[in-house]
Structures are given as structure tokens and as C-alpha cells.
Scaffold this motif. Sequence first.
Motif, PDB file in Angstrom:
ATOM      1  N   MET A 204      -4.683  16.009  -9.106  1.00  0.00           N
ATOM      2  CA  MET A 204      -4.777  15.358 -10.416  1.00  0.00           C
ATOM      3  C   MET A 204      -5.702  14.135 -10.402  1.00  0.00           C
ATOM      4  N   TYR A 205      -6.244  13.785  -9.244  1.00  0.00           N
ATOM      5  CA  TYR A 205      -7.005  12.534  -9.112  1.00  0.00           C
ATOM      6  C   TYR A 205      -8.190  12.462 -10.075  1.00  0.00           C
ATOM      7  N   GLU A 206      -9.059  13.459 -10.065  1.00  0.00           N
ATOM      8  CA  GLU A 206     -10.276  13.400 -10.892  1.00  0.00           C
ATOM      9  C   GLU A 206      -9.935  13.294 -12.372  1.00  0.00           C
ATOM     10  N   ALA A 207      -8.965  14.079 -12.825  1.00  0.00           N
ATOM     11  CA  ALA A 207      -8.571  14.024 -14.233  1.00  0.00           C
ATOM     12  C   ALA A 207      -7.961  12.666 -14.575  1.00  0.00           C
ATOM     13  N   ALA A 208      -7.128  12.132 -13.676  1.00  0.00           N
ATOM     14  CA  ALA A 208      -6.505  10.817 -13.903  1.00  0.00           C
ATOM     15  C   ALA A 208      -7.558   9.727 -13.931  1.00  0.00           C
ATOM     16  N   LYS A 209      -8.498   9.789 -13.024  1.00  0.00           N
ATOM     17  CA  LYS A 209      -9.567   8.786 -12.954  1.00  0.00           C
ATOM     18  C   LYS A 209     -10.443   8.845 -14.209  1.00  0.00           C
ATOM     19  N   ALA A 210     -10.539  10.043 -14.806  1.00  0.00           N
ATOM     20  CA  ALA A 210     -11.333  10.225 -16.028  1.00  0.00           C
ATOM     21  C   ALA A 210     -10.567   9.867 -17.295  1.00  0.00           C
ATOM     22  N   GLY A 211      -9.275   9.493 -17.158  1.00  0.00           N
ATOM     23  CA  GLY A 211      -8.542   9.025 -18.325  1.00  0.00           C
ATOM     24  C   GLY A 211      -7.389   9.893 -18.783  1.00  0.00           C
ATOM     25  N   ASP A 212      -7.071  10.971 -18.077  1.00  0.00           N
ATOM     26  CA  ASP A 212      -5.969  11.848 -18.463  1.00  0.00           C
ATOM     27  C   ASP A 212      -4.644  11.195 -18.071  1.00  0.00           C
ATOM     28  N   GLY A 213      -3.890  10.723 -19.065  1.00  0.00           N
ATOM     29  CA  GLY A 213      -2.638  10.015 -18.822  1.00  0.00           C
ATOM     30  C   GLY A 213      -1.576  10.880 -18.164  1.00  0.00           C
TER      31      GLY A 213
ATOM     32  N   ALA B  41      -2.074  13.484 -16.144  1.00  0.00           N
ATOM     33  CA  ALA B  41      -2.480  13.655 -14.748  1.00  0.00           C
ATOM     34  C   ALA B  41      -2.189  12.384 -13.949  1.00  0.00           C
ATOM     35  N   ALA B  42      -2.447  11.227 -14.552  1.00  0.00           N
ATOM     36  CA  ALA B  42      -2.196   9.952 -13.872  1.00  0.00           C
ATOM     37  C   ALA B  42      -0.711   9.764 -13.595  1.00  0.00           C
ATOM     38  N   ARG B  43       0.136  10.097 -14.562  1.00  0.00           N
ATOM     39  CA  ARG B  43       1.583   9.967 -14.353  1.00  0.00           C
ATOM     40  C   ARG B  43       2.065  10.887 -13.227  1.00  0.00           C
ATOM     41  N   GLU B  44       1.540  12.115 -13.174  1.00  0.00           N
ATOM     42  CA  GLU B  44       1.929  13.033 -12.092  1.00  0.00           C
ATOM     43  C   GLU B  44       1.479  12.491 -10.732  1.00  0.00           C
ATOM     44  N   LEU B  45       0.257  12.019 -10.660  1.00  0.00           N
ATOM     45  CA  LEU B  45      -0.265  11.454  -9.418  1.00  0.00           C
ATOM     46  C   LEU B  45       0.587  10.259  -8.963  1.00  0.00           C
ATOM     47  N   VAL B  46       0.893   9.354  -9.873  1.00  0.00           N
ATOM     48  CA  VAL B  46       1.686   8.167  -9.548  1.00  0.00           C
ATOM     49  C   VAL B  46       3.079   8.572  -9.070  1.00  0.00           C
ATOM     50  N   ARG B  47       3.702   9.514  -9.738  1.00  0.00           N
ATOM     51  CA  ARG B  47       5.038   9.974  -9.307  1.00  0.00           C
ATOM     52  C   ARG B  47       5.004  10.525  -7.883  1.00  0.00           C
ATOM     53  N   ASP B  48       3.895  11.156  -7.497  1.00  0.00           N
ATOM     54  CA  ASP B  48       3.788  11.745  -6.166  1.00  0.00           C
ATOM     55  C   ASP B  48       3.595  10.703  -5.065  1.00  0.00           C
ATOM     56  N   PHE B  49       3.085   9.530  -5.398  1.00  0.00           N
ATOM     57  CA  PHE B  49       2.746   8.566  -4.358  1.00  0.00           C
ATOM     58  C   PHE B  49       3.541   7.271  -4.360  1.00  0.00           C
TER      59      PHE B  49
ATOM     60  N   VAL C  58       0.863  -1.179   0.000  1.00  0.00           N
ATOM     61  CA  VAL C  58       0.000   0.000   0.000  1.00  0.00           C
ATOM     62  C   VAL C  58       0.899   1.228   0.000  1.00  0.00           C
ATOM     63  N   HIS C  59       0.771   2.075  -1.026  1.00  0.00           N
ATOM     64  CA  HIS C  59       1.640   3.239  -1.153  1.00  0.00           C
ATOM     65  C   HIS C  59       1.061   4.497  -0.529  1.00  0.00           C
ATOM     66  N   THR C  60      -0.263   4.600  -0.433  1.00  0.00           N
ATOM     67  CA  THR C  60      -0.887   5.768   0.191  1.00  0.00           C
ATOM     68  C   THR C  60      -2.309   5.416   0.576  1.00  0.00           C
ATOM     69  N   SER C  61      -2.944   6.275   1.332  1.00  0.00           N
ATOM     70  CA  SER C  61      -4.331   6.037   1.732  1.00  0.00           C
ATOM     71  C   SER C  61      -5.278   6.457   0.616  1.00  0.00           C
ATOM     72  N   GLY C  62      -6.467   5.887   0.639  1.00  0.00           N
ATOM     73  CA  GLY C  62      -7.490   6.283  -0.322  1.00  0.00           C
ATOM     74  C   GLY C  62      -7.841   7.748  -0.182  1.00  0.00           C
ATOM     75  N   ARG C  63      -7.856   8.253   1.033  1.00  0.00           N
ATOM     76  CA  ARG C  63      -8.177   9.655   1.280  1.00  0.00           C
ATOM     77  C   ARG C  63      -7.129  10.562   0.629  1.00  0.00           C
ATOM     78  N   ALA C  64      -5.852  10.238   0.807  1.00  0.00           N
ATOM     79  CA  ALA C  64      -4.788  11.053   0.220  1.00  0.00           C
ATOM     80  C   ALA C  64      -4.829  10.982  -1.309  1.00  0.00           C
TER      81      ALA C  64
END
Length: 181
Positions: free
Chosen positions: A56-65, A67-75, A44-50
Motif C-alpha cells: 500500500m506504500y505507493e498509493a498511500a504516499k500518493a494520497g490514498d487515505g 491505503a495509508a490507514r492499512e499501512l499504518v495498522r500494519d506497522f 522508530v516503528h519499522t525500517s524504511g525498506r520495510a
Amino acid sequence: PDLRAEFEMGGAVPGRLVEPMRAEAAPMGRMEIAAEAGALQATVHTSGRALKAHPMYEAAKAGDGDAARELVRDFVSTDALGILPKSDVLVVPVRERGQGNAIPRAFAEMVTEDLGLKLDVDIYKQAAAKRRGMPAAERAAARPEFEGAVTPGAKYLLLDDHVTQGGTLAALAEHIRKGGG
């Protein structure tokens, strides 16, 4: 936030914390997930709340690659995965065909690049009713099904953006094991 409380496992699908979680470091902890053919180990790398609070979460969840890469790099810390062999491991992101969520794929791309592993995008979750927000017993009953070719004898690393009770990863592992992986 009380990170331990966020990951307490209840209901019909057992999951248990096997190493303590720490808010100041990634990974936060490891979970053991019950699966038909044996226990799975999950980092587990982070909590669901975090995760959901990330800008970038909403954009990544909606398919923005991007935004997803930035979110993943942060966690995500691939240091936690450094014990894996450098070959013969296929990385499978949990995904639905045509699904917008770009987080598992971005996570998988980071892991394959950092660790020199191979990405497998042939396995995907069949479209099903959304399980988000369901009580534990209902989530257990509404297990997802996967399809796609499995490489017999291969070792797999399974990646998802969020683990609540582990049912999705357990179902993916069962698909792979039934296919000979």
C-alpha cells in the motif's frame, strides 16, 4: 536485512540510536534527534525498506487515505506511546499544504483515536525542494520550514512516516517551540 545499518546516522545532522532495534517487534528502537532547543526522542516503528516494500506504500504516499490507514495498522504500535498523558497533548502530522502523502495523517488519526489525544492540522511544511536521496550534508542544509498557529504552552507529539536523520522533525519542533509550544 541489517536494520541497524539502515538507521546508522551520518553527515551533518546527528541522530543516535539510544535503544536497540529488534526486527521481531514494534517499536524497533528509539532515536535521539538533535534539535536547536534540545534533543528529541523518536520511536522508530519499522525500517524504511520495510515501509517502502509494503503493497500500500505507493498509493498511500500518493494520497490514498485508505491505503495509508492499512499501512499504518500494519506497522505502528500505539502501545509504545501509551506513556503519554491522556490529555493536553496535540498530535501534529508532518505534512505539506496540498501534499498527497496520506501516511502521516493516517498515523496521527490512529494515535489520536487509540490514545484519546487531539489532532492539530494547522501546522504544515512549506513547499520546498524534495530532500529524498540527497547526501546527508545537503539534507542538513535544505531544512524544511513550517508555518501555522502554535498553541502556547501546549505539549506536542510529532509524527512522520519516515525518519532518516531527523531534520524534518527537528525543524517542526523548532517551529513549535518558537511559537510557545
